[in-house]
Write an enzyme that holds these catalytic residues in place. Structure first.
Site, PDB file in Angstrom:
ATOM      1  CD  GLU A 207      -3.057  -0.991   0.305  1.00 53.60           C
ATOM      2  OE1 GLU A 207      -3.327   0.154  -0.100  1.00 53.60           O
ATOM      3  OE2 GLU A 207      -3.691  -2.007  -0.046  1.00 53.60           O
ATOM      4  CB  CYS A 241      -1.566   7.448   1.401  1.00 56.51           C
ATOM      5  SG  CYS A 241      -3.092   6.615   1.842  1.00 56.51           S
TER       6      CYS A 241
HETATM    7  P1  NAD Z   1       8.165   4.443   5.147  1.00 53.60           P
HETATM    8  O1  NAD Z   1       8.230   3.628   3.920  1.00 53.60           O
HETATM    9  O2  NAD Z   1       9.320   5.313   5.491  1.00 53.60           O
HETATM   10  O3  NAD Z   1       7.954   3.504   6.433  1.00 53.60           O
HETATM   11  C1  NAD Z   1       6.968   2.489   6.493  1.00 53.60           C
HETATM   12  C2  NAD Z   1       7.462   1.355   7.371  1.00 53.60           C
HETATM   13  O4  NAD Z   1       8.656   0.814   6.823  1.00 53.60           O
HETATM   14  C3  NAD Z   1       7.769   1.762   8.809  1.00 53.60           C
HETATM   15  O5  NAD Z   1       7.185   0.796   9.675  1.00 53.60           O
HETATM   16  C4  NAD Z   1       9.286   1.726   8.877  1.00 53.60           C
HETATM   17  O6  NAD Z   1       9.765   1.261  10.116  1.00 53.60           O
HETATM   18  C5  NAD Z   1       9.683   0.745   7.796  1.00 53.60           C
HETATM   19  N1  NAD Z   1      10.950   1.115   7.136  1.00 53.60           N
HETATM   20  C6  NAD Z   1      11.420   2.372   6.882  1.00 53.60           C
HETATM   21  N2  NAD Z   1      12.603   2.311   6.241  1.00 53.60           N
HETATM   22  C7  NAD Z   1      12.888   0.998   6.087  1.00 53.60           C
HETATM   23  C8  NAD Z   1      13.979   0.280   5.503  1.00 53.60           C
HETATM   24  N3  NAD Z   1      15.008   0.923   4.964  1.00 53.60           N
HETATM   25  N4  NAD Z   1      13.932  -1.070   5.522  1.00 53.60           N
HETATM   26  C9  NAD Z   1      12.896  -1.726   6.070  1.00 53.60           C
HETATM   27  N5  NAD Z   1      11.859  -1.101   6.655  1.00 53.60           N
HETATM   28  C10 NAD Z   1      11.846   0.231   6.665  1.00 53.60           C
HETATM   29  O7  NAD Z   1       6.795   5.275   5.025  1.00 53.60           O
HETATM   30  P2  NAD Z   1       6.197   6.351   6.006  1.00 53.60           P
HETATM   31  O8  NAD Z   1       7.085   7.552   6.012  1.00 53.60           O
HETATM   32  O9  NAD Z   1       5.862   5.732   7.320  1.00 53.60           O
HETATM   33  O10 NAD Z   1       4.824   6.680   5.269  1.00 53.60           O
HETATM   34  C11 NAD Z   1       4.745   7.600   4.207  1.00 53.60           C
HETATM   35  C12 NAD Z   1       4.432   6.922   2.898  1.00 53.60           C
HETATM   36  O11 NAD Z   1       3.442   5.940   3.065  1.00 53.60           O
HETATM   37  C13 NAD Z   1       3.847   7.898   1.878  1.00 53.60           C
HETATM   38  O12 NAD Z   1       4.392   7.624   0.610  1.00 53.60           O
HETATM   39  C14 NAD Z   1       2.364   7.574   1.889  1.00 53.60           C
HETATM   40  O13 NAD Z   1       1.696   7.915   0.695  1.00 53.60           O
HETATM   41  C15 NAD Z   1       2.390   6.104   2.115  1.00 53.60           C
HETATM   42  N6  NAD Z   1       1.144   5.642   2.697  1.00 53.60           N
HETATM   43  C16 NAD Z   1       0.353   4.839   1.957  1.00 53.60           C
HETATM   44  C17 NAD Z   1      -0.862   4.425   2.479  1.00 53.60           C
HETATM   45  C18 NAD Z   1      -1.783   3.531   1.699  1.00 53.60           C
HETATM   46  O14 NAD Z   1      -2.729   3.045   2.283  1.00 53.60           O
HETATM   47  N7  NAD Z   1      -1.566   3.312   0.425  1.00 53.60           N
HETATM   48  C19 NAD Z   1      -1.254   4.835   3.757  1.00 53.60           C
HETATM   49  C20 NAD Z   1      -0.404   5.636   4.475  1.00 53.60           C
HETATM   50  C21 NAD Z   1       0.802   6.042   3.951  1.00 53.60           C
END
Ligand code: NAD
Length: 454
Positions: A207, A241
């Protein structure tokens, strides 16, 4: 991190999670957890994001409760085997399709709706009969901590457990062999998750996000249009998002729209949004700095006030943006709304189609031909006509992206499907065994061809 999924494996192998009554009972327990801890959940969301109580209750609590209730009510129907037709030539065999759980699943959340983004998928995982490991976003510190405290009070950790931690923890978790990984977050990390899953051939749901366009045509109710855009954009301070990322407005109605957008901002948040109880804050300094940088070299029409100590950025409209501006390069994910004008709808559609497929696309127009044209010539996770964001609250609409905005979907029945394998079952009785298909084949092909009209 000393966590392994071996205890989940053992628990799943007992078969307990497959029992429909057990699943129903666990969903009832989950509902009780949300109700018992409503106040604490709202407080955690306020500590993390200064999330207004109304937004917290509507988008994280009520949405969750409604999804749980739907799963409880629908479980018997969802789990029922379906008869499948069998060609008459293969009778008296019969066929059916039965959903079965996948096993042990991993749910990784993002920080913007930190409660519902892990609990909604969990509802699907429980309903489908799986064991689950939840990894909430470490960036939403308070919500993550609360989840880590309350989930073990209601669920056996061998059945559902919470693992708290950051990048390193997530990467360690990803070395385990799960039966499904459900990830919400950025495109960049989505690719890391997909690569890790590939090592074990684990299926994934991703997602993700992206820049969701909002097209505004002339054939609209301009006041309602402005209100729905401002609501969808500035709830949770734009950290949604599916928030409209930018407006593409027909040049003929632009002036009128701008007046109404401004009026609406005043109506919602007053002259000083910083003192409004209904306006959230930026999650952390890193995102605050990123957003402030986006404001450089832009024509701020409204807003643009920032306060680093309070992680506050006022609702901001950027006027006279062109496609080549740097603000059009990445997902904004904050309270900044660029406005681009077009003279011919084809310019708007060509631009959208030159970009990665968005998670949502919004079109404001009552013109049926235009609605049809936009639906047919663009691709996105979802579309709202004359509305923003609201589709995500409708359980009967699968929620998910396409292309760069994601893989797979959930909410309602789609959540159950995501965490199920649909097993095909063929059954043949012993009372008949026509030898036509068995070797030796000599002399049988022409009969076979006749039978299948080939
Ligand atoms: P992110 O990708 O930075 O983090 C998401 C998860 O991944 C966190 O739990 C984090 O601990 C983990 N993570 C971060 N870096 C990592 C790595 N290098 N290796 C492994 N795991 C890692 O995203 P965010 O900043 O929490 O959220 C923002 C993004 O999420 C935006 O792009 C937004 O559009 C998207 N989003 C999508 C939805 C949806 O339903 N489609 C909902 C909310 C947010």
């Amino acid at each position: 991190m000393n966590f392994t999924i071996s205890q989940q494996r053992v628990y799943f192998s007992t078969g307990e999670t497959k029992d429909i009554n057990f699943r129903q009972q666990q969903l009832i327990i989950l509902k009780k957890l949300v109700i018992d801890y409503e106040i604490e959940i709202v407080k955690a969301l306020q500590s993390d994001l200064h999330k207004p109580e109304f937004e917290a209750v509507a988008s994280e609590i009520i949405l969750t409760i409604k999804e749980i209730e739907l799963a409880i009510k629908s479980l018997k129907t969802w789990t029922k085997p379906h008869k499948a037709p069998v060609p008459w030539q293969l009778l008296p065999a019969s066929a059916r399709i039965e959903p079965e759980p996948l096993g042990v699943v991993l749910i990784i959340g993002a920080w913007n709706y930190p409660f519902q983004l892990v609990i909604l998928p969990l509802i699907g995982a429980i309903a489908a009969g799986n064991c689950a490991v939840i990894k909430p976003s470490e960036i939403a510190v308070h919500t993550s901590k609360l989840l880590g405290e309350i989930i073990p009070k209601y669920f056996d950790p061998a059945y559902i457990s919470v693992v708290e931690g950051g990048i390193e923890t997530t990467q360690q978790l990803l070395t385990e062999k799960f039966d499904h990984i459900f990830f919400t977050g950025s495109l960049h990390v989505g690719k890391i998750v997909l690569a890790a899953a590939a090592k074990h051939l684990t299926p994934v749901t991703l997602e993700l996000g992206g820049k969701s366009p909002c097209i505004v045509d002339t054939d609209i109710h301009v006041e309602h249009t402005a209100r729905r855009i401002i609501w969808g954009k500035f709830m949770n301070a734009g950290q949604t998002c599916i928030a409209p990322d930018y407006i593409l407005v027909n040049q003929k109605i632009k002036a009128q729209l701008l007046v109404n957008l401004e009026k609406c901002l005043n109506e919602f948040y007053g002259k000083d949004p910083q003192s409004s109880k209904d306006y959230a804050r930026i999650i952390n300094r890193k995102n605050f700095d990123r957003l402030v940088n986006l404001l450089n070299n832009t024509q701020i029409m409204i807003g643009g006030e920032t306060n680093a100590d309070h992680l506050y950025i006022s609702p901001t409209l950027i006027n006279n943006v062109v496609f080549t501006d740097s603000i059009m390069e990445e997902e904004i994910f904050g309270p900044i709304l660029p406005i681009i004008e077009y003279t011919d709808i084809r310019e708007a559609i060509d631009w959208i189609n030159s970009q990665p497929k968005p998670l949502a696309l919004y079109l404001f127009s009552q013109n049926k031909n235009l609605q049809q044209h936009v639906l047919q010539t663009t691709s996105s996770g979802a579309v709202c006509l004359n509305e923003t964001v609201l589709h995500s609250s409708i359980s009967s609409l699968p929620f998910g992206g396409v292309g760069n905005s994601g893989i797979g979907s959930y909410h309602g029945k789609a959540s159950f499907d995501t965490f199920s394998h649909y097993k095909s079952i063929l059954q043949n009785p012993f009372w008949l065994d026509i030898k036509l298909r068995y070797p030796p084949y000599q002399g049988k092909l022409s009969v076979f061809k006749q039978l299948f009209k080939f």
